[in-house]
Structures are given as structure tokens and as C-alpha cells.
Design an enzyme around this catalytic site. Structure first.
Site, short mmCIF file in Angstrom:
data_model
loop_
_atom_site.label_atom_id
_atom_site.label_comp_id
_atom_site.label_asym_id
_atom_site.label_seq_id
_atom_site.Cartn_x
_atom_site.Cartn_y
_atom_site.Cartn_z
N GLU A 73 0.82 -1.22 0.00
CA GLU A 73 0.00 0.00 0.00
C GLU A 73 0.85 1.26 0.00
O GLU A 73 0.53 2.24 -0.67
CB GLU A 73 -0.96 0.00 1.19
N TYR B 103 -6.29 6.68 3.87
CA TYR B 103 -6.47 5.64 2.87
C TYR B 103 -5.71 4.37 3.25
O TYR B 103 -6.27 3.26 3.24
CB TYR B 103 -6.02 6.10 1.47
N ASP C 104 -9.59 5.58 -2.10
CA ASP C 104 -8.47 6.00 -2.94
C ASP C 104 -9.05 6.68 -4.18
O ASP C 104 -10.27 6.82 -4.31
CB ASP C 104 -7.62 4.79 -3.34
#
Length: 302
Positions: A47, A130, A148
Site C-alpha cells: 500500500e 487511505y 483511494d
DNA sequence: TAAACGTGGCG
DNA sequence: TCGCCAAGTTT
């Protein structure tokens, strides 16, 4: 309300989205369907790397990174400079510094285990809303609004019927819409979140949406409204050549290619704008991306 | 809140 | 060729 009942309004979209995802999902190494066992640490690393960075560029660096540092403790034991070097040309190299700092925090504060709690994740360096929601959802199968740019665009179009989402921070309305879209069941919600991201990445793309193959086309508000165009002004030009950013990148590229410290004079070679060079060098040191040694020598942080 | 922060592929 | 865009965060 029955615990497993999907939100009634968007149920048809979820019912169409999940079968599509089952057939179209890419087999990415940070996803549970990949062959290797995917740890929460691998999800976190992915991520961070994927922030503002295309999947194809992340893949090789991610594989190398996880093979070298399969646990947070492994990375924490390395130097920040090792992390910057392994980051290579992924871009935004302070993500490497912050990921290293996150590994150290996980090691000291959480006994080496990536926390599953959103607030604890959010408190890690380099982890914003996020990323905390993504890790809590994808690694720990919790129910969070994972907003996102893909999800924001898909929901903006399919649910709100507008061409684009806001450019700034996530609005309360966007968050409400996202939460209403998610099924109540956490496991199912986590899959819906990744499916929305995948739909945005593969079908409901920013410039050229492929509505002909979109599972949500039948109920898409944007399509129903005949694709209204964006009301937002074009985003400001994203210049790079000749900027301080480019100067920082060039300096860092030299230092990554060396194992030893480099003279300021040598780093400055080929840089006509000395003031800009100095700004870049000072900025890198301030960000702890480089480290001064003995005054006029610089190296990646030890 | 706006600006800073890398890099490279694609239409 | 060149502007747009890519799984954001921080200050």
C-alpha cells in the site's frame, strides 16, 4: 436490520460487482489469492509503494523488498539508507524513510506485529486515512471506507452521477456514500472495497472508461445522465523538468549508485543553478533522505 | 487548504 | 511532443 443484509439502495451494484471481480481480478502478490502467503506486513508495504505509483512499477520492487525484509523487524534492523537504496526509482523516496520508521514503530510499539486497529495503523509514519483503511480491510478483513482515487471516481460516477470527485480531501458526503455502498458483513465489505478499486483501475478509468464492459453500467448514474463533463477546472500543470524535485531526484540517484560518501562538489557537477542545488541538498538533509558527513561529504542515512 | 513531494508510461 | 495521470501523506 439483519446483519448480513447489504445496503438496499446499492445492492444491485454490489451483486453485479462481485461476480465481475471474481472473474477479472488480477493475481497480484499482495492479494490473498496469490500463491505466496500474504502477511499484513506485505499488505502494508504494497500500500505504501502503490501510493501515486502504478502497479507495474511496484511489482519488481515489492518482490525484492519482501524477499529481503519479510518482517517489520527485518527492515527495522536495516539502515534508512538501505531502504532508500532498495526503493530505487519508485518515486517519492521519503516513503522509503517513512516505511522504515513505520517498521521501527511496529517493532517497538507493537511487538513486531502490524496492528489491526485503524487508529494504531493511522498513527504509523506515512500511513494516512487511505492506507490505514486499506490495511485494516485487506489484511484484517474489516469494514472501512477505502477511499483511494479509484473508489472515489467509481462512486462519484456510478452513484452520484458526476464526472469527477473533488481533488482535495475526502468530503463527508463521499464518506457517507462509500459506507452506504458497503455491505454490512465485514468480510464481504473488504472484498467490495478491493473490487471497487479494481474496477476503477481496469474499467472505470479516468480518461477512457470502458462502459461497454462495465458490470455497473446498467445502474450507473453517470451513464444514465449521459456522461456530464467535469465542472472542475483542469488541475494545475505538473511540471518536473527544472524543478527542485528534479534536482533532489538527481542528487539521490547519484548517492544510491555509491556505497561511500560523496563530495558536495561532485554532486553539484552539471548543475548550473547553484541556488537550486543548495535548496535541494538542504531539503534532502532536512527530510533525512541524506546525511551530511564531516561537513562537505554526503551519504544515504546510516 | 494549498503546495510540496518522483518517476515514467501512455494517448 | 507533451500534458495527463498513477492504490496519498504531510506540513
Amino acid at each position: 436490520m439483519p446483519r448480513f443484509a447489504p445496503a438496499a439502495t446499492n445492492s444491485p451494484m454490489v451483486e453485479a460487482l462481485l461476480p465481475w471481480f471474481a472473474g477479472a481480478a488480477r493475481d497480484l502478490p499482495w492479494r490473498p489469492n496469490s500463491e505466496a502467503s500474504v502477511t499484513p506486513w506485505a499488505v502494508l508495504v504494497s500500500e505504501i509503494m502503490l501510493q501515486q505509483t502504478p502497479v507495474n512499477r511496484v511489482l519488481p520492487v515489492f518482490r525484492e523488498w519482501i524477499a529481503r525484509w519479510p518482517t517489520p523487524g527485518g527492515l527495522a534492523a536495516a539502515t534508512p539508507g538501505d531502504a532508500v537504496r532498495a526503493w530505487g526509482r519508485l518515486g517519492y523516496p521519503r516513503r522509503a524513510i517513512r516505511l522504515h520508521a513505520a517498521a521501527a514503530a511496529i517493532t517497538s510499539r507493537h511487538n513486531g506485529d502490524v496492528p489491526s486497529d485503524y487508529a494504531l495503523l493511522r498513527a504509523l509514519p506515512g500511513v494516512g486515512d487511505y492506507t490505514a483503511a486499506a490495511v485494516a480491510s485487506f489484511a484484517f478483513r474489516q469494514r472501512h471506507a477505502v477511499l483511494d482515487t479509484n473508489v472515489r471516481r467509481v462512486l462519484s460516477r456510478a452513484v452520484s452521477g458526476t464526472a469527477t470527485h473533488g481533488r482535495g480531501s475526502v468530503s463527508a458526503a463521499e464518506r457517507r456514500i462509500a459506507l452506504e455502498f458497503l455491505p454490512e458483513d465485514a468480510e464481504r465489505a473488504a472484498t467490495v472495497s478491493v473490487a471497487l478499486m479494481e474496477l476503477g483501475a481496469l474499467v472505470c478509468q479516468a480518461r477512457a472508461p470502458s462502459c461497454a464492459t462495465c458490470p455497473l453500467a446498467a445502474s450507473c448514474a453517470w451513464r444514465r445522465a449521459d456522461y456530464p463533463v467535469s465542472e472542475l477546472p483542469a488541475r494545475p500543470a505538473q511540471t518536473y523538468v527544472g524543478t527542485d524535485r528534479q534536482a533532489r531526484g538527481a542528487i539521490l540517484a547519484v548517492l544510491r549508485s555509491r556505497t561511500d560518501a560523496v563530495q558536495r562538489r561532485e554532486l553539484r557537477l552539471g548543475w548550473a543553478d547553484v541556488a537550486q542545488f543548495n535548496r535541494a541538498l538542504d531539503g534532502l538533509a532536512l527530510d533525512r533522505l541524506i546525511e551530511p558527513v564531516d561537513g562537505d561529504l554526503f551519504q544515504l542515512p546510516s
